[in-house]
Design a protein around this motif. Structure first.
Motif, PDB file in Angstrom:
ATOM      1  N   TYR A  38       4.780  45.191  30.018  1.00  0.00           N
ATOM      2  CA  TYR A  38       3.816  45.349  28.934  1.00  0.00           C
ATOM      3  C   TYR A  38       3.059  44.063  28.616  1.00  0.00           C
ATOM      4  N   MET A  56      -0.711  45.114  33.542  1.00  0.00           N
ATOM      5  CA  MET A  56      -0.072  45.215  32.238  1.00  0.00           C
ATOM      6  C   MET A  56      -1.130  45.342  31.147  1.00  0.00           C
ATOM      7  N   ARG A  59      -2.453  41.063  28.347  1.00  0.00           N
ATOM      8  CA  ARG A  59      -2.502  39.863  29.173  1.00  0.00           C
ATOM      9  C   ARG A  59      -3.203  38.757  28.391  1.00  0.00           C
ATOM     10  N   ASP A  85       7.121  39.931  29.815  1.00  0.00           N
ATOM     11  CA  ASP A  85       7.561  40.468  31.107  1.00  0.00           C
ATOM     12  C   ASP A  85       7.153  39.584  32.282  1.00  0.00           C
TER      13      ASP A  85
END
Length: 244
Positions: A38, A56, A59, A85
């Motif tokens: 995510y 994702m 960002r 992540d």
């Protein structure tokens, strides 16, 4: 504020710098495309869009360099523990004040199984020898953390190295003609001098140390009581046998 990132960003606009940037961008694009989650963060150097091919939904580019979306110190990240992540570090360890502190912050902010992608200059290469020239400037006066040392640091922080490779086998010269004539070295480098590239790339994953299962005290007490009863039964049977 660490101005070395801005100086390095300026260097990336030179012929040799563009060669480095394009080589690393291709590696980051290959590496991040299949990393899912995510939240992904790139620290410093927005001139190299490390997350461009990642999918994702969240960002962000963060750091002290000009052009970053979020201004912060790379040694004190404004992210919650285990909230990210993916973290990309393009040459951050080369120009930060405390490389190990940066890695500790990444370990804190990454979720279990989170990914860490790092690029840095290889001191054991022709590029590393370039640092010996007197009055060296950016990028040659950077930290140039050796790859074996970096792997040791990652291991201590519970990271497992998944991949490492080298890029930029051409000599560190600024003349475009010489860079073009030595293009063949990039194809031959992996075979002729595998660890001799001017830049190394590392992909690592945050692991969780194994946990030792401690049984409840009542289970141990039950097992002990059961063993004592079994021994007493054997003793009674032995006495009966002797009386026969």
């Amino acid at each position: 504020m660490n101005a070395e990132f801005d100086h390095f960003a300026t260097w990336l606009a030179t012929p040799l710098g563009r060669y480095v940037a394009m080589s690393e961008l291709a590696w980051f694009e290959r590496s991040v495309v299949d990393i899912f989650g995510y939240k992904a963060v790139q620290l410093e150097l927005p001139q190299i869009d490390c997350l461009r091919s990642n999918r994702m939904p969240w960002r962000l580019q963060a750091g002290e360099a000009a052009g970053t979306q979020l201004k912060c110190s790379v040694q004190a990240l404004p992210f919650d523990e285990q909230s990210l992540d993916l973290i990309a570090l393009p040459h951050v360890l080369d120009f930060c004040q405390d490389p190990h502190a940066v890695l500790r912050e990444c370990q804190r902010a990454l979720r279990p199984e989170g990914r860490l992608l790092i690029t840095g200059f290889n001191p054991w290469s022709l590029w590393g020898l370039r640092r010996l020239k007197p009055n060296s400037e950016i990028p040659w006066k950077g930290n140039f953390v050796a790859l074996p040392k970096l792997k040791d640091w990652l291991s201590v922080l519970d990271f497992q190295t998944l991949q490492d490779e080298h890029l930029c086998y051409r000599p560190p010269v600024q003349r475009p003609g010489w860079l073009e004539k030595s293009r063949f070295l990039d194809q031959a480098g992996d075979r002729l001098w595998p660890a001799g590239g001017g830049v190394y790339c590392v992909a690592a994953v945050k692991r969780i140390r194994g946990m030792h299962l401690i049984e409840p005290q009542w289970r141990s007490a039950t097992a002990t009581a059961g063993s004592a009863m079994a021994i007493e039964k054997l003793r009674q049977q032995a006495r009966k046998d002797r009386c026969k």
